[in-house]
Design a protein around this motif. Structure first.
Motif: not given
Length: 307
Positions: A305, A249-253, A303, A234
């Motif tokens: 992921d 855009q950081y998506n920590n799934r 983006i 992050e």
């Protein structure tokens, strides 16, 4: 008595008579009045002179007070009339700048520094939004203050240190490379740092934590390097955003935390993201800039992921 001839006695008597007649001719009363008038005239002159000196002194006091007040207002007004200058490092750039006292500052991307064109006699004060590295000229009579918008201030007399105070970050960070710094928190707590120490101030909780850190990793940005030392993804993405002037855009799934140790200098953003993806199940894609109604363009968007 010596015998005198009749002729001698006559002449002496004649001279004595002349003296008596001359004395009788003097108006003693007029002479008395003239002498008294002359004495009174001298006394009146002395009195008038004395009164004039008193009046002059009485007039001089308000004139002196007026001069002092006008002088104070003039010089105090001149002191208050401070002119300021601003310098800004555009997003994606790092600039080096010399301040009026000879101190040198490096501004990281998206940083603004506001400072007086002439520092005051008793202090040197600047306002920081963003991140800056300072090399301050030593002056024991005039401390150097770095003030942030959240009310945290750092003051030194001559040293090398870094302040990270971006408005969209949760923390304000101060790292000391050399000398000594004094950090004054918004709740007026003063914390002293020694070389190699970091102070993190949490804007929400208003609490401070002091740690030992790798100073080089915190200040290498001024040399165009990106240095990460056990840094979470992050934070890495925040620094990449500023360095390359993009939105990430950081998506920590998977809700896992990955930390990295790496140094980058001339690598492109794509090369850095590919390197990060080697040790984590991560995919990323680029959304190109879009033209807006006012003919400006949005930032390039990345983006990311994490699975």
């Amino acid at each position: 008595m010596e015998n005198m001839s009749p002729e001698s006695l006559f002449r002496k008597a004649q001279a004595l008579g002349d003296d008596i007649r001359e004395m009788e001719s003097i108006d003693t009363l007029a002479a008395y009045h003239k002498a008294k008038f002359d004495i009174n005239k001298v006394e009146r002159k002395k009195t008038v002179y004395s009164l004039l000196m008193r009046y002059a002194a009485l007039l001089a006091i308000p004139l002196l007070m007026t001069s002092l007040v006008l002088g104070y207002l003039y010089f105090d007004g001149a002191e208050e009339e401070v002119k300021y200058a601003e310098i800004t490092a555009a997003t994606g750039s790092v600039i080096r700048y010399e301040l009026p006292d000879g101190s040198v500052v490096w501004l990281n991307a998206g940083t603004t520094l506001r400072y007086p064109t002439v520092f005051k006699k008793d202090n040197r004060s600047v306002e920081l939004k963003g991140e800056a590295y300072f090399e301050i000229q030593a002056d024991q009579e005039r401390p150097f203050y770095v003030n942030t918008r959240n009310g945290l201030s750092v003051y030194v007399y001559g040293t090398k240190f870094n302040v990270n105070a971006y408005e969209n970050d949760d923390y304000i960070e101060t790292v000391l490379e050399k000398g000594k710094v004094n950090v004054i928190t918004p709740n007026r707590e003063t914390i002293v740092l020694t070389p190699g120490e970091q102070l993190l101030y949490d804007k929400q909780s208003q609490k401070s934590v002091k740690n030992k850190v790798d100073v080089y990793g915190k200040i290498a940005w001024k040399d165009g390097k990106l240095v990460f030392r056990n840094t979470p993804l992050e934070e890495i993405f925040k620094r990449l955003e500023r360095h390359f002037n993009v939105d990430i855009q950081y998506n920590n799934r998977c809700e896992k935390e990955y930390r990295y140790r790496a140094t980058f200098r001339d690598e492109t953003l794509s090369q850095i993201l590919d390197y990060l993806a080697k040790s984590a199940k991560m995919k990323w894609k680029i959304e190109e800039s879009q033209q807006q109604a006012d003919d400006t363009f949005t930032k390039k968007k990345i983006i990311v992921d994490l699975y």
